[in-house]
Design an enzyme around this catalytic site. Structure first.
Site, short mmCIF file in Angstrom:
data_model
loop_
_atom_site.label_atom_id
_atom_site.label_comp_id
_atom_site.label_asym_id
_atom_site.label_seq_id
_atom_site.Cartn_x
_atom_site.Cartn_y
_atom_site.Cartn_z
N CYS A 13 -41.22 0.92 25.00
CA CYS A 13 -40.06 0.87 25.89
C CYS A 13 -38.94 0.04 25.29
CB CYS A 13 -40.45 0.31 27.25
SG CYS A 13 -41.42 1.46 28.23
N LYS A 16 -35.78 1.95 24.43
CA LYS A 16 -34.83 2.44 25.45
C LYS A 16 -33.41 2.13 25.02
CE LYS A 16 -37.13 2.23 29.98
NZ LYS A 16 -37.03 1.69 31.33
N ASP A 63 -41.32 9.96 30.92
CA ASP A 63 -41.24 8.81 30.03
C ASP A 63 -41.86 9.15 28.68
OD1 ASP A 63 -40.69 6.78 32.32
OD2 ASP A 63 -41.00 5.52 30.57
N ASP A 221 -41.97 -1.14 38.53
CA ASP A 221 -42.82 -1.60 37.43
C ASP A 221 -41.94 -2.23 36.36
OD1 ASP A 221 -41.67 0.79 36.61
OD2 ASP A 221 -43.49 1.56 35.65
CO CO Z 1 -40.32 2.19 36.12
CO CO Z 2 -39.74 5.03 33.47
#
Ligand code: CO
Ligand code: CO
Length: 341
Positions: A13, A16, A63, A221
């Site tokens: 992540c 991103k 994702d 999250d």
């Molecule tokens: Co999320």
């Molecule tokens: Co996401």
């Protein structure tokens, strides 16, 4: 054998787009609406929510990202756990998933197979199925899922809805971005790696199941925008201030040490730039402690806001996990987040 992580610039992540760039692009994009769509992207929530008209809603998310570990099976597990998480973050139950795969010519096809098997492993654990997908030839490997889940309409958790006096629980440790960055240059110790991998491969299913019958007022999250970034979204959309106690935040073994040595993913700097105007740090918070709070997480834990009694019930159900109360919700003050030592 080519190392998976040697093929990518940023991983997990942390890859991103920066929150600032994303914000500037999305603010120029028209919001599309249709009957039944309860949640689009206007509140930066985790997934879209569609009212099916029979008391149930459909929840949908996607994702995918480049690898943060060299083991392809493990990468598949982490990417799937991360993609499934946005369904859990809305209080839903994942049912159907599809693969998204970008794969370079220089890698053996057996690597792709292992990634897909890792994905299946976690989707099966979630009680869902993978029923299709799409593959693209690309310089960098990337993998993830689109996931569809379901929930009762009145049991969906949104990221807004924080109530004054609520406590906020975080269900996993933070610091995996720092550890992954150090691991790329073989500087993360084996204890840190083990702790980070155990955390990233853990489904948020148990946390969601443990909170399902409790009065969760808001949930999300923790992923690429860091603990502070996701707390900021909750505080902003709820028009409340969150008082975070740094010493209560569970951390990956050795992550703080590595942050002190400067192993910070680029995303941590982007997050700091975008989020820090909304944060008041108590003066005796150290620089590396701030850095950990801005660290982009891959497959991070749930943030759940509920009253104190329900929080105690939840924590007793989560015994043996890192789940902890980390913050309290206050009336809207000058800043969206205050960080106490
Ligand atoms: Co999320
Ligand atoms: Co996401």
């Amino acid at each position: 054998m080519v190392r998976l992580t040697s093929l990518v610039n940023t991983s997990g992540c942390a890859a991103k787009l920066s929150p600032k760039d994303l914000d500037s692009v999305l603010s120029g994009i028209p919001l599309m609406r249709c009957d039944g769509l309860l949640e689009g992207f206007e509140h930066s929530d985790d997934a879209l929510v569609y009212d099916m008209g029979n008391g149930s809603v459909l929840i949908e998310t996607v994702d995918f990202f480049p690898p943060m570990v060299d083991d392809p099976f493990m990468f598949g597990q982490i990417a799937a756990a991360n993609a499934l998480s946005d369904i859990y973050a809305m209080g839903g139950e994942p049912k159907l998933a599809m693969n998204l795969m970008c794969f370079p010519h220089c890698l053996d096809l057996s690597v792709m197979k292992e990634i897909l098997l890792g994905g299946i492993d976690k989707v099966r654990e979630a009680g869902a199925v993978i029923a299709g997908g799409h593959t693209i030839s690309d310089r960098e490997p990337k993998y993830g899922l689109s996931v569809t889940g379901f929930a009762k309409k009145d049991e969906v958790w949104y990221n807004r809805g924080l109530k004054e006096g609520d406590v906020i629980i975080l269900t996993k440790k933070i610091g995996v971005g720092v550890v992954n960055t150090a691991a790329k240059v073989d500087e993360a110790g084996s204890d840190s790696m083990r702790d980070a991998i155990a955390s990233m491969t853990t489904l948020n299913k148990r946390a969601r199941d443990a909170a399902r019958d409790l009065s969760v007022h808001a949930a999300t999250d923790v992923t690429g925008f860091s603990l502070l970034g996701h707390l900021r979204e909750m505080a902003k959309s709820s028009e409340k201030t969150v008082e975070l106690e740094y010493h209560l935040v569970p951390q990956i073994d050795g992550a703080l040490e590595l942050a002190k040595f400067g192993f910070l993913p680029e995303g941590a700097y982007n997050n700091r730039e975008f989020i820090s105007p909304d944060v008041a740090f108590f003066s005796d918070i150290k620089r590396e402690e701030e850095d950990i709070l801005f660290d982009p997480q891959t497959s991070g834990g749930l943030l759940l806001s509920m009253d104190k009694e329900d929080a105690e019930i939840f924590l007793s159900r989560m015994k043996g996990t890192p789940a902890s109360i980390i913050a309290e919700v206050k009336e809207r003050g000058e800043k969206l987040i205050e960080v106490l030592p």
